[in-house]
Design an enzyme around this catalytic site. Sequence first.
Site, PDB file in Angstrom:
ATOM      1  N   LYS A 175      16.320   9.755  -6.504  1.00 36.00           N
ATOM      2  CA  LYS A 175      17.325   8.295  -7.864  1.00 36.00           C
ATOM      3  C   LYS A 175      16.585   7.561  -8.823  1.00 36.00           C
ATOM      4  O   LYS A 175      16.073   6.303  -8.338  1.00 36.00           O
ATOM      5  CB  LYS A 175      18.238   7.583  -7.155  1.00 36.00           C
ATOM      6  CG  LYS A 175      19.568   7.112  -7.798  1.00 36.00           C
ATOM      7  CD  LYS A 175      20.498   5.532  -7.126  1.00 36.00           C
ATOM      8  CE  LYS A 175      19.037   4.404  -7.635  1.00 36.00           C
ATOM      9  NZ  LYS A 175      19.589   4.092  -9.159  1.00 36.00           N
ATOM     10  N   GLU A 250       7.013  -1.071  -3.245  1.00 33.05           N
ATOM     11  CA  GLU A 250       5.938  -1.321  -4.026  1.00 33.05           C
ATOM     12  C   GLU A 250       7.397  -2.085  -4.709  1.00 33.05           C
ATOM     13  O   GLU A 250       7.760  -1.765  -5.172  1.00 33.05           O
ATOM     14  CB  GLU A 250       5.487  -0.164  -5.129  1.00 33.05           C
ATOM     15  CG  GLU A 250       4.764   1.360  -4.410  1.00 33.05           C
ATOM     16  CD  GLU A 250       3.917   0.515  -3.905  1.00 33.05           C
ATOM     17  OE1 GLU A 250       3.099  -0.787  -4.112  1.00 33.05           O
ATOM     18  OE2 GLU A 250       2.961   0.934  -2.526  1.00 33.05           O
ATOM     19  N   CYS A 285       4.525  -3.757 -13.251  1.00 31.94           N
ATOM     20  CA  CYS A 285       4.681  -5.024 -12.273  1.00 31.94           C
ATOM     21  C   CYS A 285       3.162  -5.029 -11.758  1.00 31.94           C
ATOM     22  O   CYS A 285       2.647  -6.101 -11.617  1.00 31.94           O
ATOM     23  CB  CYS A 285       4.397  -3.606 -11.090  1.00 31.94           C
ATOM     24  SG  CYS A 285       3.529  -2.375 -10.833  1.00 31.94           S
ATOM     25  N   GLU A 387       8.595 -14.182 -10.369  1.00 31.03           N
ATOM     26  CA  GLU A 387       8.414 -13.204 -11.516  1.00 31.03           C
ATOM     27  C   GLU A 387       8.797 -13.181 -12.425  1.00 31.03           C
ATOM     28  O   GLU A 387       9.930 -13.319 -12.424  1.00 31.03           O
ATOM     29  CB  GLU A 387       8.272 -11.485 -10.910  1.00 31.03           C
ATOM     30  CG  GLU A 387       7.860 -10.978 -11.365  1.00 31.03           C
ATOM     31  CD  GLU A 387       8.639  -9.013 -11.093  1.00 31.03           C
ATOM     32  OE1 GLU A 387       9.097  -9.472 -10.272  1.00 31.03           O
ATOM     33  OE2 GLU A 387       7.229  -8.517 -10.827  1.00 31.03           O
TER      34      GLU A 387
HETATM   35  P1  NAD Z   1      15.478  -3.650  -9.062  1.00 31.76           P
HETATM   36  O1  NAD Z   1      14.976  -3.192  -7.421  1.00 31.76           O
HETATM   37  O2  NAD Z   1      17.298  -3.879  -9.544  1.00 31.76           O
HETATM   38  O3  NAD Z   1      15.745  -1.820  -8.846  1.00 31.76           O
HETATM   39  C1  NAD Z   1      14.873  -0.531  -8.882  1.00 31.76           C
HETATM   40  C2  NAD Z   1      16.048   0.535  -8.820  1.00 31.76           C
HETATM   41  O4  NAD Z   1      16.723   0.338  -6.677  1.00 31.76           O
HETATM   42  C3  NAD Z   1      16.794   0.941  -9.455  1.00 31.76           C
HETATM   43  O5  NAD Z   1      16.756   2.977  -8.961  1.00 31.76           O
HETATM   44  C4  NAD Z   1      18.051   0.375  -8.728  1.00 31.76           C
HETATM   45  O6  NAD Z   1      19.277   1.493  -9.169  1.00 31.76           O
HETATM   46  C5  NAD Z   1      18.042   0.587  -7.231  1.00 31.76           C
HETATM   47  N1  NAD Z   1      18.843  -0.279  -6.308  1.00 31.76           N
HETATM   48  C6  NAD Z   1      18.946  -1.677  -6.712  1.00 31.76           C
HETATM   49  N2  NAD Z   1      19.697  -2.387  -5.631  1.00 31.76           N
HETATM   50  C7  NAD Z   1      19.355  -0.800  -4.313  1.00 31.76           C
HETATM   51  C8  NAD Z   1      19.904  -0.959  -3.333  1.00 31.76           C
HETATM   52  N3  NAD Z   1      20.497  -1.682  -2.519  1.00 31.76           N
HETATM   53  N4  NAD Z   1      20.046   0.512  -2.080  1.00 31.76           N
HETATM   54  C9  NAD Z   1      19.320   1.204  -2.918  1.00 31.76           C
HETATM   55  N5  NAD Z   1      18.442   1.556  -4.489  1.00 31.76           N
HETATM   56  C10 NAD Z   1      18.979   0.057  -4.587  1.00 31.76           C
HETATM   57  O7  NAD Z   1      14.292  -3.347 -10.324  1.00 31.76           O
HETATM   58  P2  NAD Z   1      14.231  -2.825 -11.197  1.00 31.76           P
HETATM   59  O8  NAD Z   1      14.731  -4.621 -12.251  1.00 31.76           O
HETATM   60  O9  NAD Z   1      14.475  -1.662 -12.070  1.00 31.76           O
HETATM   61  O10 NAD Z   1      12.543  -3.165 -11.477  1.00 31.76           O
HETATM   62  C11 NAD Z   1      11.910  -3.810 -11.659  1.00 31.76           C
HETATM   63  C12 NAD Z   1      10.744  -4.928 -10.477  1.00 31.76           C
HETATM   64  O11 NAD Z   1       9.393  -3.070  -9.898  1.00 31.76           O
HETATM   65  C13 NAD Z   1      10.413  -5.670 -10.827  1.00 31.76           C
HETATM   66  O12 NAD Z   1      10.065  -6.478  -9.934  1.00 31.76           O
HETATM   67  C14 NAD Z   1       8.344  -5.067 -10.638  1.00 31.76           C
HETATM   68  O13 NAD Z   1       7.814  -6.065  -9.557  1.00 31.76           O
HETATM   69  C15 NAD Z   1       9.385  -4.075  -9.832  1.00 31.76           C
HETATM   70  N6  NAD Z   1       7.986  -2.607 -10.038  1.00 31.76           N
HETATM   71  C16 NAD Z   1       6.919  -2.685  -8.568  1.00 31.76           C
HETATM   72  C17 NAD Z   1       5.673  -1.798  -9.332  1.00 31.76           C
HETATM   73  C18 NAD Z   1       4.787  -1.461  -7.732  1.00 31.76           C
HETATM   74  O14 NAD Z   1       4.141  -0.612  -8.356  1.00 31.76           O
HETATM   75  N7  NAD Z   1       4.931  -2.858  -7.290  1.00 31.76           N
HETATM   76  C19 NAD Z   1       6.147  -0.526 -10.017  1.00 31.76           C
HETATM   77  C20 NAD Z   1       7.044  -1.015 -10.954  1.00 31.76           C
HETATM   78  C21 NAD Z   1       8.241  -1.657 -11.014  1.00 31.76           C
END
Ligand code: NAD
Length: 484
Positions: A175, A250, A285, A387
């Site tokens: 997804k 992650e 990130c 963050e």
């Molecule tokens: P997010 O957590 O809002 O969403 C990430 C994914 O999870 C999306 O596909 C979303 O639809 C899904 N999701 C949301 N709620 C869910 C649930 N309850 N159950 C299952 N899936 C769910 O994050 P975002 O805003 O898309 O991305 C930004 C974040 O990602 C930042 O915090 C950033 O630091 C982090 N990030 C981390 C890394 C890493 O490698 N550590 C890399 C890139 C981004």
Amino acid sequence: MSHHVVLANYIDGRLCAPRSGRYLDVFEPATGGRYADCPDSGADDIDTAVAAATRAFPAWSATPVAQRAQIMNRIADLVESRLDEFAQVESRDSGKPVALARSLDIPRAVSNLRFFAAAITQFSSEAHSADDAINYTLRQALGVVGCISPWNLPLYLFTWKIAPALAAGNAVVAKPSEVTPFTAWMFAQACIDAGLPPGVLNIVQGNGPNAGRALIEHAGIKAISFTGSTRTGAAIAAAAGPKFKKLSLEMGGKNPTLIFADWEASEANWATLVRSAFSNQGQICLCGSRLLIERSIYETFTNTFVEKVRGLRVGDPNDAASDLGAVVSQAHFGKVMGHIALAREEGGKILCGGDAVKLAGRCAGGWFIAPTVIEGLDARCRTNQEEIFGPVVTLMPFDTDDEAVALANATEYGLAASVWTAGLSRAHRVAARLESGIVWINCWMQRDLRTPFGGIKNSGVGREGGIEALRFFTEAKNICIRIG
Ligand code: NAD
């Protein structure tokens, strides 16, 4: 591609509409305009996808690795042959400069596929021999696994997960982020064209509460690889934990950049430093968002840094002269601007930026923010703890190595850090003491796909990359043979 596009799911080898017929709006961050519909999939679509994956798994896991690798390489070739189109679309969907999508996102998606296609042919396992027995370990594919990825590096992170999962012989239900669904939809077509057998990879588009939640809760999903926010990661761990699914998380970061007085202030290093703070509008990130600077150079460093940041051009992502494009969404724009307001309330001094950028013409309705540098805040304040994930950094001085390390470690996160010093022993000493899964010395985001990638503390559980990812996507089975 100027007309309105209706995206589809990719289930059992076919592009299809969500069962409910419902769609989510997809916006172009640079203009604020709606330009596509993303399937708002739900539990019934996830069920169909898991069923297709379950049917595909036995044959795929039994397919010789060389053949699996060949199909993955074919997908990589197809993406590469359309690199410009993928880059345009990624930029349009996320707001990032086209130049960045062309040089970073799409090439990396291609290398992710090629890297794991090659890695699986080199994957091996252990044998432990004793006087009276020999043990050997099989590393077998798990079955059907779930991959959930974020919006900041859409195809890059999507492929970073599905490539090792597929290479190891799993069937996948993935997804992508509903904020940036477009390149995953194009990727589905590449999979069809490359002859990936139906059901081996299923891409179910939709949001977290519907499609995401149904995926993590599905009894047929053996493991979940997630990249996104710490908050979502916690929700996934809470839901998946009692079902004993294997988890790789992650999550967020608040990465420190440590600059010692003896660092080599070359033009190339300055360019890397500025990039480490503001690349992709600060939405990586790994971006360093807290710059810790040795006090003896604090003033001169700050003057030059601010001058260079002022020189960054915020503009139309299609314009080759733009260093920064738009932030990803209206909601995220509001969040980042809220953090800047909070920094002011907390007593921070804005040295540059601090405002939205209004562009003329095509981009008049877009979500642009000026790269922002803030000083004068305590390490414990919210601005230095939470963050922000936008083009906003803070500067803090330190006096000793101990203080630098303490400041660097003074957050709940522990993803990445970069250390700038000419002192060899200091570099090693400091690196060993940083609470961080990744440390770069005199560089940033220099990636070797074989290395363990991930965070500690609230930044992550588990590691991706190289053999770590292949081990995550397999289960070890020990077989003991008694020797008479
Ligand atoms: P997010 O957590 O809002 O969403 C990430 C994914 O999870 C999306 O596909 C979303 O639809 C899904 N999701 C949301 N709620 C869910 C649930 N309850 N159950 C299952 N899936 C769910 O994050 P975002 O805003 O898309 O991305 C930004 C974040 O990602 C930042 O915090 C950033 O630091 C982090 N990030 C981390 C890394 C890493 O490698 N550590 C890399 C890139 C981004």
